[in-house]
Design an enzyme around this catalytic site. Structure first.
Site, PDB file in Angstrom:
ATOM      1  N   HIS A 121       0.816  -1.229   0.000  1.00 61.88           N
ATOM      2  CA  HIS A 121       0.000   0.000   0.000  1.00 61.88           C
ATOM      3  C   HIS A 121       0.843   1.271   0.000  1.00 61.88           C
ATOM      4  CE1 HIS A 121      -3.654  -2.224   0.508  1.00 61.88           C
ATOM      5  NE2 HIS A 121      -3.333  -2.683   1.692  1.00 61.88           N
ATOM      6  N   ASP A 157      -2.635 -10.910  -1.885  1.00 63.22           N
ATOM      7  CA  ASP A 157      -3.192 -10.298  -0.677  1.00 63.22           C
ATOM      8  C   ASP A 157      -4.664  -9.934  -0.936  1.00 63.22           C
ATOM      9  OD1 ASP A 157      -1.984  -8.687   1.980  1.00 63.22           O
ATOM     10  OD2 ASP A 157      -3.769  -7.747   1.115  1.00 63.22           O
ATOM     11  N   HIS A 159      -6.184  -7.378  -0.175  1.00 60.31           N
ATOM     12  CA  HIS A 159      -6.337  -5.959  -0.512  1.00 60.31           C
ATOM     13  C   HIS A 159      -5.566  -5.638  -1.802  1.00 60.31           C
ATOM     14  CE1 HIS A 159      -6.700  -6.259   3.935  1.00 60.31           C
ATOM     15  NE2 HIS A 159      -7.700  -5.412   3.750  1.00 60.31           N
ATOM     16  N   ASP A 239      -4.113 -12.752   4.036  1.00 59.71           N
ATOM     17  CA  ASP A 239      -5.432 -12.341   4.523  1.00 59.71           C
ATOM     18  C   ASP A 239      -6.554 -12.737   3.555  1.00 59.71           C
ATOM     19  OD1 ASP A 239      -4.534 -10.497   2.673  1.00 59.71           O
ATOM     20  OD2 ASP A 239      -4.706  -8.760   4.005  1.00 59.71           O
TER      21      ASP A 239
HETATM   22 ZN   LIG Z   1      -4.081  -7.205   2.969  1.00 58.41          ZN
END
Ligand SMILES: [Zn+2]
Length: 301
Positions: A121, A157, A159, A239
């Site tokens: 991120h 991931d 995200h 995750d």
């Molecule tokens: Zn994540």
């Protein structure tokens, strides 16, 4: 595959026990590494010249100053720091730099950078979503500097890796492939953002094993084969697992194994070495099981 883990205890010093991205995660992740007797190699801090290809000098200075003078604190509402954070973040990026060097020398076919804080991120000018420096982006630039013509990043991931996508949005030598829950944090990663070397596969909450098996055995493998990279980098965020407290992709242990197997088999098919770097994964026991699944797959690959 000849495999190694890059790890340092400094990664445990960046910690906030009440936060989901805490040091216990890495302790759980490393347990199978010891049981399976993988070689563990210590990293150094990333070179400044390499880091500033991904992050602005102003931002790097801000991080250095915050950790030295204002610690502890928060860079954004999600992303904490303490007085060890700068060393940990520089060393996490340095692990990726070293990992690419080890692959380039031919000493190992796969390396796993077991690092914290995570990276995908992190944007050029700011920390975000538990991430401070973009570790996988550093690895991609390092690989190009050592002669790779094409670098493929796969990000499983839960995200979307906004920072990684943005770092290479105008760099056709770097392919970015991401599966992620959508709509979801951080809000990016729709199919509208795709271009010739960005392939987002946004997935609904609850998607589960069958969706992941299909996407990784078909869409991912076809993209990898047609891009034919010299190295494959993996933003390994666990995750996606159904036990994760922050997400809802509903992938079981078996589904995670299927994803990792497709990544390993795909890299073997195109003859590219593999660098994994740890991103998310916030259920401690699920993270430990995913670690074991990943290393078993690498060792038998
Ligand atoms: Zn994540």
């Amino acid at each position: 595959m000849r495999s190694a883990v890059i790890y340092s205890d400094i990664f445990l010093k960046h910690d906030l026990p009440t936060h989901p991205e805490n040091a216990l995660r890495l302790k759980y992740f490393m347990e199978p590494v010891g049981e399976l007797q993988l070689p563990v190699i210590p990293p150094k801090q990333v070179s400044y010249e390499l880091l500033k290809t991904i992050h602005s000098e102003n931002y790097i200075q801000d991080v250095l100053i915050a950790c030295r003078e204002n610690a502890p604190g928060f860079f954004d509402p999600d992303t904490y720091y303490n007085s060890y954070t700068c060393n940990a973040a520089l060393t996490a990026a340095g692990a990726c730099e070293l990992g690419v060097e080890l692959l380039s020398s031919g000493e190992f076919e796969a390396v796993f950078c077991a690092v914290r804080p995570p990276g995908h991120h992190a944007e050029r000018d700011r920390a975000m979503g538990f991430c401070i420096f973009n570790n996988v982006a550093v690895a991609a630039v390092k690989a190009l500097s050592l002669g790779a013509k094409r670098v493929f990043i796969v990000d499983f991931d839960a995200h979307h890796g906004n920072g990684t996508q943005h770092a290479f949005y105008s760099t056709p030598e770097v392919f970015y492939f991401s599966t992620h829950q959508f709509p979801f944090y951080p809000g990016t990663g729709s199919e509208r953002e795709n271009n010739s070397h960005v392939l987002n596969v946004p997935l609904r909450e609850g998607s589960g094993d069958s969706t992941f098996k299909r996407v990784y055995s078909i869409t991912f493998r076809e993209a990898l084969r047609s891009f034919s990279p010299d190295v494959v980098l993996v933003s390994a965020g666990y995750d996606l697992h159904r036990d994760d407290p922050l997400t809802g992709l509903n992938v079981t242990d078996e589904g995670v194994r299927a994803v990792v197997e497709q990544v390993v088999e795909g890299a073997k098919e195109v003859g590219a070495p593999l660098l994994f770097t740890l991103e998310g994964g916030y259920n401690l026991n699920a993270l430990k099981r995913c670690s074991r699944i990943t290393f078993e797959t690498l060792l038998s690959g």
